[in-house]
Structures are given as C-alpha cells and as structure tokens.
Design a protein around this motif. Sequence first.
Motif, short mmCIF file in Angstrom:
data_model
loop_
_atom_site.label_atom_id
_atom_site.label_comp_id
_atom_site.label_asym_id
_atom_site.label_seq_id
_atom_site.Cartn_x
_atom_site.Cartn_y
_atom_site.Cartn_z
N TYR A 100 0.87 -1.17 0.00
CA TYR A 100 0.00 0.00 0.00
C TYR A 100 0.90 1.21 0.00
N GLU A 101 0.41 2.33 -0.50
CA GLU A 101 1.18 3.56 -0.46
C GLU A 101 0.95 4.21 0.90
N PRO A 102 1.98 4.28 1.74
CA PRO A 102 1.77 4.79 3.10
C PRO A 102 1.36 6.25 3.07
N TRP A 103 0.57 6.63 4.03
CA TRP A 103 0.05 7.98 4.05
C TRP A 103 -0.01 8.54 5.46
N THR A 104 -0.11 9.86 5.50
CA THR A 104 -0.41 10.55 6.75
C THR A 104 -1.54 11.53 6.44
N TYR A 105 -1.86 12.39 7.37
CA TYR A 105 -2.92 13.37 7.14
C TYR A 105 -2.36 14.78 7.34
N ASP A 106 -2.89 15.71 6.62
CA ASP A 106 -2.42 17.09 6.70
C ASP A 106 -3.04 17.75 7.94
N TYR A 107 -2.52 17.35 9.10
CA TYR A 107 -3.12 17.79 10.35
C TYR A 107 -2.99 19.30 10.56
N GLU A 108 -1.97 19.90 9.96
CA GLU A 108 -1.72 21.32 10.19
C GLU A 108 -2.91 22.18 9.76
N LYS A 109 -3.61 21.69 8.72
CA LYS A 109 -4.76 22.46 8.23
C LYS A 109 -5.86 22.58 9.28
N THR A 121 -10.79 20.08 6.94
CA THR A 121 -10.55 18.63 6.89
C THR A 121 -9.07 18.36 6.69
N ALA A 122 -8.64 17.18 7.12
CA ALA A 122 -7.25 16.76 6.93
C ALA A 122 -7.24 15.69 5.85
N ARG A 123 -6.78 16.04 4.68
CA ARG A 123 -6.78 15.09 3.57
C ARG A 123 -5.58 14.15 3.69
N PRO A 124 -5.73 12.91 3.22
CA PRO A 124 -4.58 11.99 3.25
C PRO A 124 -3.48 12.46 2.31
N ARG A 125 -2.23 12.33 2.77
CA ARG A 125 -1.09 12.77 1.99
C ARG A 125 -0.06 11.65 1.93
N SER A 126 0.45 11.34 0.76
CA SER A 126 1.39 10.24 0.57
C SER A 126 2.69 10.52 1.31
N LEU A 127 3.20 9.50 2.02
CA LEU A 127 4.50 9.65 2.68
C LEU A 127 5.65 9.42 1.70
N ILE A 128 5.32 8.98 0.49
CA ILE A 128 6.36 8.76 -0.52
C ILE A 128 6.56 10.03 -1.35
N THR A 129 5.48 10.58 -1.87
CA THR A 129 5.59 11.73 -2.76
C THR A 129 5.27 13.05 -2.06
N GLY A 130 4.59 13.01 -0.93
CA GLY A 130 4.19 14.23 -0.23
C GLY A 130 2.94 14.87 -0.82
N GLN A 131 2.38 14.27 -1.87
CA GLN A 131 1.20 14.81 -2.53
C GLN A 131 -0.07 14.20 -1.96
N THR A 133 -3.31 12.03 -1.82
CA THR A 133 -3.48 10.69 -2.38
C THR A 133 -4.85 10.13 -2.03
N GLU A 134 -5.23 9.10 -2.76
CA GLU A 134 -6.47 8.39 -2.45
C GLU A 134 -6.11 7.05 -1.83
N ILE A 135 -6.79 6.71 -0.76
CA ILE A 135 -6.50 5.45 -0.05
C ILE A 135 -7.35 4.34 -0.66
N ASN A 136 -6.69 3.31 -1.22
CA ASN A 136 -7.46 2.23 -1.82
C ASN A 136 -6.93 0.84 -1.46
N TRP A 137 -5.96 0.76 -0.53
CA TRP A 137 -5.53 -0.55 -0.04
C TRP A 137 -4.72 -0.35 1.23
N GLY A 138 -4.59 -1.36 2.06
CA GLY A 138 -3.84 -1.23 3.30
C GLY A 138 -3.42 -2.58 3.83
N PRO A 139 -2.68 -2.61 4.95
CA PRO A 139 -2.16 -3.88 5.47
C PRO A 139 -3.24 -4.80 6.01
N ASN A 140 -4.42 -4.30 6.31
CA ASN A 140 -5.55 -5.18 6.66
C ASN A 140 -6.81 -4.60 6.07
N TRP A 141 -6.79 -4.42 4.75
CA TRP A 141 -7.90 -3.80 4.04
C TRP A 141 -9.19 -4.59 4.20
#
Length: 480
Positions: A100-109, A121-131, A133-141
Amino acid sequence: MKIKAQMAMVMNLDKCLGCHTCSIPCKHVWTDRKGAEYMWFNNVETKPGIGYPKKWENQEIRKGGWHLQDGELQLRAGGRLKKFVGIFHNPDLPDLDDYYEPWTYDYEKLTSCPPSQHQPTARPRSLITGQNTEINWGPNWEDDLAGVHETGLDDVNFAGMEKEIYLKFKKVFMFYLPRICEHCLNPACVASCPSGALYKREEDGIVLVDQERCRGWRYCVSGCPYKKVYFNWSEGRAEKCILCYPRIESGQPTLCAQSCVGRIRYLGILLYDADRIKQAASVLDDQGIYKAHIETLLNPNDPEIICEALDQGVPKNFVVAAQRSPVYKLAVEWKLAFPPHPEFRTLPMVWYVPPLSPLIQGVENQDTDVEKNDFMRIPFRYLANLLTAGDESPIRFALKKLIKLRKFMRSTRVSDKPDYKSLEEVEMTEVVAKEMYRLLAIAKYEDRFVIPTTARQETEDMYQGRGRLGFPAKSLRPAE
C-alpha cells in the motif's frame, strides 16, 4: 545427527481478537524511519482474504519458496543463472501498490485554517511523494471481511471448495491471522540472496540481514513465500523481522508477544536435527511435508538427545528450556499447532493452533453423539489448505481434541461429574488434559515464554559479527 536450537513461536488463533495491539509496538520500535513506512514486520490479516501484500500466498504469481524439479529441491524463482539474467528486472517482485502507499494526514490544516463557512478537513497525503493521495488498499484492508466479497475469490485457500458459496452472507466465516517472519529451517530468502547478506543465526536460528553486505538486489523479497522481507527504498537495503533478538538474548519475549492482549502467543526453544532438513523439504507429496517437518524436531527429554546436544555445544540452559518449551508441547507432543503452508517447503517455525469456530445453526442443541466439529462454520478444507497442504486429518484431530477438552473441563467444573469418556475418544489422559487446559487457557507469563538467555561471547566470534546489527550501520545512513 547435527543438533541445533531454534527459537519458535505458536499462535493460538482461537484467542486472537484482531486488535492489532501486537503490530503497533513492533511498528514503532523497528520500522519508524524513512523508507520503512509501508513495512509491517507483524501484521494481522482477516481470513478469508488475499492479505498483505496482495495474493502473497499465490506462488503461481509470486514464485516464492521451493519446489521439486526433476526430484531435486529448487528455488521456485530459478537458480543463479536465471537470477543473473534478470538481475535488473525481477518480475516476481510485489509492487508498492500490492503492499500500500503509506500515508499521513495534513493535520496542520486543522489548526492553521482561517475562519470559513465549512469545517476544515485533513486530507490523506502520501508519505512517498508528499502529494495528496487516495487510499485504496492497506495492510488489513479486508478487516472483518470488508470487501471480501470481491477480493475473496482470489484467496488460494479456497482450492477444492465452492468459494462463491462461502462468500455469501449466511455461509460466510472469518478469523484473524497474525503474521511475522517464519524464521524457517530452510529459508528461501537466504538461498535467494546473491550477496549472501541474509543468514540464519547459529545459536537460535533467527534469520537476519547483514546490512553491510546487502546490495539491494531484492531477490530475498521475491524468494520469501510469506513476503516478510521488505526493501527500504531510502536506504537501499533489505529489512525484516528480527524476532526482537536483543530482547530474546536477555530472556525477554518479542514485543508482539509481550503486548498481545489475547495472550495468544507462546515462545520457546526447539531442538532439531539439521541433517534431516533437506530430506524433510524434499518429500514428494506436499501433504507429507508436515509429518517430515515434525520428525526433524527432537525430543528434549530423551537422555541420548540431551547428551548429544551438550556434546555438540548446545548450551545447557537451552536444553533445559527446550524441556519446558510450550512450543514443543503444542506443536510436537500434542499436535495442536501447524506450520502455515508447508507446501512452500521452507519448514516454517511459527506455528498456529487452528480456531474453534461457532457451529452452524441447528446443531448447537443436538445430542452429544453428534460430531460437532463436522458442523463448524470454518470449513476444514480451508484450514487444511492454510496449515497442512490440504490434508484434513491432522486438523480434524486437533479440533476434536480441543472440543473434547472443553467438554471434559465443563463436566469437571460445572456438573462435578468428570466425563472421562470424552478423553478416551482422543487418547488423552486426565493429567494431560489439565496440563493442556492450563497452557491454553490460564497460562502465566513464565509458562507462555520460556526463553533462555544467550551468552553472545560463547556463541560467536564478536570480531566476525561486527556490523550484523539487523539495521543500517551508522556509516550507511545518509548525512543529516
């Protein structure tokens, strides 16, 4: 006979809550750095499902583990020549999207957003690209069967079953499957590494990565059939579960075992005959591998084995710990625990007690003569495909033994009329039944974790061992 010691684990799936409490401390201690965001050395999957990474059990796609070719044991992904030809392009590797593409949330907003008509709102942000992202899979999806009506069709454990039936509402079933590195007796990741960076420790069998020798070829990632070796894209090195070896050496359990709320995990030492490994892994019939695997494990209470082990340099405290090992009792003596997918031929050393599932409707109140384990919600065939290469008989016997144990203890503690007939049906004595009950139900810390301390200065040359830390040495880390 070449006697070795192996640190092993048993997980009782009947008691797993799916709380992921085991995963969190592991994540924070071992993979909390750049490049390791997507790694979960310990993760908990929901079964049925295709897991993490996607379809890790399907070796027709992943090409992990071993198979027999012309009667000889070979890596399924091919030998040295095939690896050399494809060294810059390995089609068997899982993609990042398969994990899965790891992500965080833009909590600062949430705190810096100026006053407006709408809630920030805090949108999900990719930890790889910093952009964004849309969450569509995870370690226990597929947690609690979410979306399994779509992904479950690709679960290979449905082999030989009408999978569509078991994915319908009234027939569906589920259980949790915690997973860590198996620290196999015949590890395919070690054999796959062109650099010789992966190795199995002499003293306790823990499989580690020498970070100074690793060149980032990633054949260990594709070679492991359980997909428990990861590639750190920032460091350019392989990383994997180290079974918390600094804690193990001091006699403490792994973090996942220590923090387990359901107390499903047992840690202990096993003695095995290293000369029988190739023979066990080369059994022609996939269903015969489990039995051959058991036969490589030695009885630590046999006087001849004890003398031979001490003569061959196995420390005395290891032999004593092996005699008290809960893993030996559950896996070998009582045959309640099984290795996952023995058909991969790696001889894994993390074992599972199959879950006792609820009975299908209408059977609960029937006469006791009914073999109730035939009416459990989780099909025997599914558990057998997962744990014994499709052989249902060991699974049936183990679950029947657990049911009879439950019945005997209920008759003893509730009606005060012990039902010895139940024990006779599974060839079990009252003493064994009470010992089994104690270990499975009320075992204390010292009963579940029997871990001898290791004197490193006696087990290896410290000069040769320098740099084998499991993670990048300071000189390999990028300058900050």
